[in-house]
Design a protein around this motif. Sequence first.
Motif, mmCIF file in Angstrom:
data_model
loop_
_atom_site.group_PDB
_atom_site.id
_atom_site.type_symbol
_atom_site.label_atom_id
_atom_site.label_comp_id
_atom_site.label_asym_id
_atom_site.label_seq_id
_atom_site.Cartn_x
_atom_site.Cartn_y
_atom_site.Cartn_z
ATOM 1 N N GLU A 1 40.803 46.020 48.997
ATOM 2 C CA GLU A 1 41.529 45.469 47.848
ATOM 3 C C GLU A 1 42.702 44.604 48.310
ATOM 4 O O GLU A 1 42.955 43.530 47.758
ATOM 5 N N SER B 1 42.536 40.630 47.437
ATOM 6 C CA SER B 1 43.544 40.127 46.497
ATOM 7 C C SER B 1 44.279 38.934 47.097
ATOM 8 O O SER B 1 44.512 37.920 46.423
ATOM 9 N N ALA C 1 41.788 35.977 47.293
ATOM 10 C CA ALA C 1 41.586 35.378 45.975
ATOM 11 C C ALA C 1 42.797 34.563 45.557
ATOM 12 O O ALA C 1 42.675 33.520 44.907
ATOM 13 N N LYS D 1 48.878 45.027 36.934
ATOM 14 C CA LYS D 1 47.501 45.256 37.390
ATOM 15 C C LYS D 1 46.483 45.178 36.264
ATOM 16 O O LYS D 1 45.285 44.999 36.518
ATOM 17 N N LYS E 1 45.729 38.924 36.593
ATOM 18 C CA LYS E 1 45.259 39.735 37.720
ATOM 19 C C LYS E 1 43.746 39.874 37.692
ATOM 20 O O LYS E 1 43.080 39.831 38.745
ATOM 21 N N ASP F 1 41.257 38.654 40.671
ATOM 22 C CA ASP F 1 40.282 39.578 41.262
ATOM 23 C C ASP F 1 38.854 39.042 41.115
ATOM 24 O O ASP F 1 38.012 39.241 41.994
ATOM 25 N N TYR F 2 38.613 38.382 40.003
ATOM 26 C CA TYR F 2 37.299 37.776 39.787
ATOM 27 C C TYR F 2 37.038 36.703 40.837
ATOM 28 O O TYR F 2 35.923 36.598 41.379
ATOM 29 N N GLY G 1 37.938 36.714 43.793
ATOM 30 C CA GLY G 1 37.628 37.366 45.062
ATOM 31 C C GLY G 1 36.317 38.120 45.060
ATOM 32 O O GLY G 1 35.926 38.676 46.092
ATOM 33 N N SER G 2 35.639 38.154 43.914
ATOM 34 C CA SER G 2 34.386 38.911 43.812
ATOM 35 C C SER G 2 33.188 38.027 44.135
ATOM 36 O O SER G 2 33.262 36.801 44.083
ATOM 37 N N ALA H 1 33.463 46.470 37.247
ATOM 38 C CA ALA H 1 34.528 47.083 38.034
ATOM 39 C C ALA H 1 35.116 48.312 37.355
ATOM 40 O O ALA H 1 36.105 48.875 37.841
ATOM 41 N N ARG I 1 36.774 48.541 34.618
ATOM 42 C CA ARG I 1 38.101 48.329 34.057
ATOM 43 C C ARG I 1 38.034 48.162 32.539
ATOM 44 O O ARG I 1 39.061 48.191 31.871
#
Length: 335
Positions: free
Chosen positions: A40, A44, A47, A63, A68, A72-73, A75-76, A146, A148
């Motif tokens: 992570e 992060s 990204a 977060k 955020k 994070d998207y 970096g996916s 994820a 979330r």
Amino acid sequence: MTKIRLKYVNEYIDRTGKLRRYFRKGGKQLGPLTGEPGSEEFMSAYAAYLAKKSPAVVRNMNKDSLAKLIVDYYGSRYFTDLKPSSRQLYKYALEPLSKAHGHRCAITMTAEHAETIINRIGAERPGMGNLTRAVLRRVFQFAIKAKRRKDNPMLGIDPFKVGEHHTWTDAELRQYEAKWRLGTRQRLAYALLLYTGQRVGDVADMTRADVADGAIHVVQEKTGARVWIEIHPELHKAMKACPAKGLSLIGDAAGRPLKRPALSALIREARKAAELPSRCVAHGLRKAAMRRLAEAGATANQIAAVSGHKTLKEVERYTKAADQRKMAKQAMDKL
């Protein structure tokens, strides 16, 4: 264990024997990447650099915020697996959204809140509203994967009605040609778009190495389709009158490669100088090519061989502006 390989990551062993990683892009070292690739902490920061933001800003983000979630998207694999042109398009929609609404909570955002955001964008720019709606749907799908969120607030939001790109008429084509004679970059750009029938991005990517045996080889970025386009005599004249300075068939004034937006801008400025209406955009030349092929009696399959379309339905949509009277006469002449 499979080693994760990411673009722009530069790693080396320093003089103390420690492995260090940095994010390097465009010849510039933007900063360090700490933690193990895939962690992570690492992703992060990675990204954030992709999004051209400082990792310090990311660390200070709530977060649960939309900003955020977007970072994070990035970096996916849902984002990194996209084609470069698609990543650019996604960021075109997400960056303004993150700036305006990044403070909002993405975890508790309701469908009503999401629709309000999309409606505000689409009220003035319906095409942008539709793009943002589609991209955000993917972002929230990532949030569900994820764990979330349990639902996607973008589902159920209707798209805006938008008009299709205008197909240049023969009168508009003549007016452009009268302003931009053979030997100008504006005429060469126009000829490449009109006489190959390819998308703006694919024309921008054409190089001298793609030309062989009187044809231009194209691997379409959007579909992956491979097509050979015979060089039309008018295109040959334009290429001969304004030969490429660099490797690209159409580059900037110094011969350097153009990106899709720059080629579109070149046609836009040339259109203004020719006093043509704003509806005459670069993509409309592709549609004009399809229209002219249809009016010349080319079959749907023949047109698809040029355009690279996978379905005849798409060909029909692109050739709606074909001259019905001329085609009807050609049909009757066959009796």
